[in-house]
Design a protein around this motif. Sequence first.
Motif, PDB file in Angstrom:
ATOM      1  N   HIS A 263       3.998  10.149  -4.811  1.00 17.21           N
ATOM      2  CA  HIS A 263       4.825   9.860  -3.764  1.00 17.21           C
ATOM      3  C   HIS A 263       5.006   8.389  -3.901  1.00 17.21           C
ATOM      4  O   HIS A 263       4.153   7.322  -3.881  1.00 17.21           O
ATOM      5  CB  HIS A 263       4.138  10.148  -2.230  1.00 17.21           C
ATOM      6  CG  HIS A 263       4.635   9.568  -1.250  1.00 17.21           C
ATOM      7  ND1 HIS A 263       6.295   9.809  -0.868  1.00 17.21           N
ATOM      8  CD2 HIS A 263       4.378   8.886  -0.209  1.00 17.21           C
ATOM      9  CE1 HIS A 263       6.220   9.232  -0.050  1.00 17.21           C
ATOM     10  NE2 HIS A 263       5.417   8.903   0.742  1.00 17.21           N
TER      11      HIS A 263
ATOM     12  N   LYS B 234      -5.556   8.862  -4.392  1.00 23.34           N
ATOM     13  CA  LYS B 234      -5.988   7.479  -4.075  1.00 23.34           C
ATOM     14  C   LYS B 234      -6.584   7.340  -2.573  1.00 23.34           C
ATOM     15  O   LYS B 234      -6.225   8.141  -1.743  1.00 23.34           O
ATOM     16  CB  LYS B 234      -4.523   6.789  -3.956  1.00 23.34           C
ATOM     17  CG  LYS B 234      -4.418   5.573  -3.141  1.00 23.34           C
ATOM     18  CD  LYS B 234      -2.766   5.259  -2.455  1.00 23.34           C
ATOM     19  CE  LYS B 234      -2.928   3.747  -1.772  1.00 23.34           C
ATOM     20  NZ  LYS B 234      -1.442   3.605  -1.091  1.00 23.34           N
TER      21      LYS B 234
ATOM     22  N   HIS C 134       7.892   5.054  -2.115  1.00 26.88           N
ATOM     23  CA  HIS C 134       9.025   4.655  -1.526  1.00 26.88           C
ATOM     24  C   HIS C 134      10.020   3.632  -2.229  1.00 26.88           C
ATOM     25  O   HIS C 134      10.312   2.532  -1.861  1.00 26.88           O
ATOM     26  CB  HIS C 134       8.701   3.621  -0.323  1.00 26.88           C
ATOM     27  CG  HIS C 134       7.652   4.467   0.479  1.00 26.88           C
ATOM     28  ND1 HIS C 134       6.935   3.960   1.672  1.00 26.88           N
ATOM     29  CD2 HIS C 134       7.254   5.660   0.667  1.00 26.88           C
ATOM     30  CE1 HIS C 134       6.263   4.736   2.443  1.00 26.88           C
ATOM     31  NE2 HIS C 134       6.274   5.816   1.606  1.00 26.88           N
TER      32      HIS C 134
ATOM     33  N   SER D 176      -5.754   9.425   0.862  1.00 24.21           N
ATOM     34  CA  SER D 176      -4.587   9.053   1.198  1.00 24.21           C
ATOM     35  C   SER D 176      -4.022   9.900   2.511  1.00 24.21           C
ATOM     36  O   SER D 176      -4.377  11.095   2.563  1.00 24.21           O
ATOM     37  CB  SER D 176      -3.570   9.318   0.353  1.00 24.21           C
ATOM     38  OG  SER D 176      -2.214   9.486   0.686  1.00 24.21           O
ATOM     39  N   VAL D 177      -3.276   9.382   3.326  1.00 24.25           N
ATOM     40  CA  VAL D 177      -2.758  10.024   4.453  1.00 24.25           C
ATOM     41  C   VAL D 177      -1.846  11.286   4.121  1.00 24.25           C
ATOM     42  O   VAL D 177      -1.584  11.992   4.840  1.00 24.25           O
ATOM     43  CB  VAL D 177      -1.841   9.050   5.566  1.00 24.25           C
ATOM     44  CG1 VAL D 177      -2.797   8.346   6.329  1.00 24.25           C
ATOM     45  CG2 VAL D 177      -0.719   8.518   4.805  1.00 24.25           C
ATOM     46  N   ASP D 178      -1.415  11.306   2.774  1.00 24.21           N
ATOM     47  CA  ASP D 178      -0.613  12.105   2.210  1.00 24.21           C
ATOM     48  C   ASP D 178      -1.242  13.211   1.556  1.00 24.21           C
ATOM     49  O   ASP D 178      -0.482  14.122   1.019  1.00 24.21           O
ATOM     50  CB  ASP D 178       0.597  11.456   1.517  1.00 24.21           C
ATOM     51  CG  ASP D 178       1.528  10.584   1.880  1.00 24.21           C
ATOM     52  OD1 ASP D 178       1.919   9.483   1.537  1.00 24.21           O
ATOM     53  OD2 ASP D 178       2.071  10.940   3.154  1.00 24.21           O
TER      54      ASP D 178
ATOM     55  N   HIS E  93       0.821  -1.265   0.131  1.00 26.67           N
ATOM     56  CA  HIS E  93       0.050   0.044  -0.012  1.00 26.67           C
ATOM     57  C   HIS E  93       0.927   1.170  -0.013  1.00 26.67           C
ATOM     58  O   HIS E  93       0.191   2.296   0.084  1.00 26.67           O
ATOM     59  CB  HIS E  93      -0.809  -0.058   1.063  1.00 26.67           C
ATOM     60  CG  HIS E  93      -2.018  -1.087   1.176  1.00 26.67           C
ATOM     61  ND1 HIS E  93      -1.860  -2.089   2.075  1.00 26.67           N
ATOM     62  CD2 HIS E  93      -2.924  -1.463   0.277  1.00 26.67           C
ATOM     63  CE1 HIS E  93      -2.705  -3.043   1.759  1.00 26.67           C
ATOM     64  NE2 HIS E  93      -3.603  -2.448   0.752  1.00 26.67           N
ATOM     65  N   SER E  94       2.152   1.240  -0.139  1.00 26.90           N
ATOM     66  CA  SER E  94       2.997   2.222   0.075  1.00 26.90           C
ATOM     67  C   SER E  94       2.723   3.268  -1.157  1.00 26.90           C
ATOM     68  O   SER E  94       2.289   2.664  -2.415  1.00 26.90           O
ATOM     69  CB  SER E  94       4.486   2.030   0.166  1.00 26.90           C
ATOM     70  OG  SER E  94       5.203   1.367  -1.139  1.00 26.90           O
ATOM     71  N   GLY E  95       2.897   4.502  -0.889  1.00 22.66           N
ATOM     72  CA  GLY E  95       2.945   5.471  -2.176  1.00 22.66           C
ATOM     73  C   GLY E  95       1.526   5.729  -2.447  1.00 22.66           C
ATOM     74  O   GLY E  95       0.460   5.147  -1.896  1.00 22.66           O
ATOM     75  N   ASN E  96       1.245   6.765  -3.482  1.00 21.77           N
ATOM     76  CA  ASN E  96       0.225   7.307  -3.778  1.00 21.77           C
ATOM     77  C   ASN E  96       0.154   8.380  -4.985  1.00 21.77           C
ATOM     78  O   ASN E  96       1.514   8.869  -5.049  1.00 21.77           O
ATOM     79  CB  ASN E  96      -0.686   7.964  -2.702  1.00 21.77           C
ATOM     80  CG  ASN E  96       0.202   8.719  -1.619  1.00 21.77           C
ATOM     81  OD1 ASN E  96       0.923   9.896  -2.341  1.00 21.77           O
ATOM     82  ND2 ASN E  96       0.512   8.377  -0.475  1.00 21.77           N
TER      83      ASN E  96
ATOM     84  N   SER F 205      -6.898   5.850   1.016  1.00 19.72           N
ATOM     85  CA  SER F 205      -5.973   5.498   1.675  1.00 19.72           C
ATOM     86  C   SER F 205      -5.957   3.802   1.975  1.00 19.72           C
ATOM     87  O   SER F 205      -7.007   3.368   2.294  1.00 19.72           O
ATOM     88  CB  SER F 205      -6.206   5.942   2.952  1.00 19.72           C
ATOM     89  OG  SER F 205      -4.808   5.868   3.981  1.00 19.72           O
ATOM     90  N   GLY F 206      -4.633   3.244   1.943  1.00 27.22           N
ATOM     91  CA  GLY F 206      -4.701   2.019   2.204  1.00 27.22           C
ATOM     92  C   GLY F 206      -5.432   0.980   1.135  1.00 27.22           C
ATOM     93  O   GLY F 206      -5.632  -0.216   1.720  1.00 27.22           O
TER      94      GLY F 206
ATOM     95  N   HIS G 203      12.409   8.439   4.282  1.00 22.26           N
ATOM     96  CA  HIS G 203      11.049   8.404   4.213  1.00 22.26           C
ATOM     97  C   HIS G 203      10.978   7.878   2.436  1.00 22.26           C
ATOM     98  O   HIS G 203      10.587   6.543   2.278  1.00 22.26           O
ATOM     99  CB  HIS G 203      10.345   9.631   4.274  1.00 22.26           C
ATOM    100  CG  HIS G 203       8.830   9.625   3.922  1.00 22.26           C
ATOM    101  ND1 HIS G 203       7.867  10.663   4.254  1.00 22.26           N
ATOM    102  CD2 HIS G 203       8.186   8.521   3.394  1.00 22.26           C
ATOM    103  CE1 HIS G 203       6.657  10.173   3.922  1.00 22.26           C
ATOM    104  NE2 HIS G 203       6.811   8.892   3.512  1.00 22.26           N
TER     105      HIS G 203
HETATM  106  O1  LIG Z   1       4.404   7.198   3.454  1.00 18.14           O
HETATM  107  C1  LIG Z   1       3.363   6.745   3.779  1.00 18.14           C
HETATM  108  C2  LIG Z   1       2.842   6.821   5.064  1.00 18.14           C
HETATM  109  O2  LIG Z   1       3.813   7.157   6.021  1.00 18.14           O
HETATM  110  C3  LIG Z   1       2.466   6.463   2.450  1.00 18.14           C
HETATM  111  O3  LIG Z   1       3.038   6.631   1.558  1.00 18.14           O
HETATM  112  C4  LIG Z   1       1.789   5.183   2.632  1.00 18.14           C
HETATM  113  O4  LIG Z   1       1.632   4.641   3.613  1.00 18.14           O
HETATM  114  C5  LIG Z   1       0.709   5.024   1.681  1.00 18.14           C
HETATM  115  O5  LIG Z   1      -0.413   5.718   2.587  1.00 18.14           O
HETATM  116  P1  LIG Z   1      -1.951   5.889   1.651  1.00 18.14           P
HETATM  117  O6  LIG Z   1      -2.444   4.667   1.470  1.00 18.14           O
HETATM  118  O7  LIG Z   1      -1.671   6.660   0.616  1.00 18.14           O
HETATM  119  O8  LIG Z   1      -2.907   6.601   2.766  1.00 18.14           O
END
Ligand SMILES: O=C(CO)[C@@H](O)[C@@H](O)COP(=O)(O)O
Length: 228
Positions: free
Chosen positions: A96, A44, A98, A75-77, A27-30, A46-47, A159
Amino acid sequence: MAHELELREQTAALNRALPAAGLVTMHSGNASVYDPDSGKLFIKPSGMDYDRITPSEVVEVDVRTGRVFGSNKPSVDLPHHLFLYRNLPDVRSVIHTHSNYATAFAACLKPIPLCLTAIADEFGGEVPCAPYVGNEDDEIGRAILRYRNTAPAILLGNHGVFAWGPTGKAALKAAVMVEDVAKTVFLAHQLGQPQALPEEEARKWFDRYQNRYGQQPSILPLPLKQAG
Ligand SMILES: O=C(CO)[C@@H](O)[C@@H](O)COP(=O)(O)O
């Protein structure tokens, strides 16, 4: 409504392109897309599993007020995407990730150095790395504005990557190329010490790539070499 559907389709496709390009895991990124005419961004949920992200699942947000529409949580971002759209007037998409090699540089608080013509082409200089900042409020957005250079991307210490552009395709290319050049520089370090590209050379590569590369019409006639 047709335009909103198109924006939703763009956002869903852009998010699904992240795992397909190997830029995110689980789930990382968005990714988000911004439409200045309506003042809305689409981002996106979130999650959400990337393969579940469809146009109807995408979250709509009013950029001026931050108001979220629909039942999905964004998204949390979202705050960082909002900050960039509010402060970088030409940006229409933010990504965004990782992605592993670029995030390895971020873990070491190291920029990706200007040692490849591909870095000069796409970024015009090194890909900078901002110091670590927390994810509260506008800390990340302010760090991006503070430490960015000509590149449409930046590393966030400890990050990951933020990339952006005038279109979703441009933002995706920036995110993909950050990871590609990070991998090449990492491999170069296994062979020896990467050698810096002269700034003047970088300016020439960046100018050609940004203004005359590909099928875009050359905005400048190519200088004809004088006979003799
Ligand atoms: O870096 C982070 C959270 O620290 C976000 O990219 C990752 O967890 C994705 O969050 P979301 O699913 O977009 O809310």
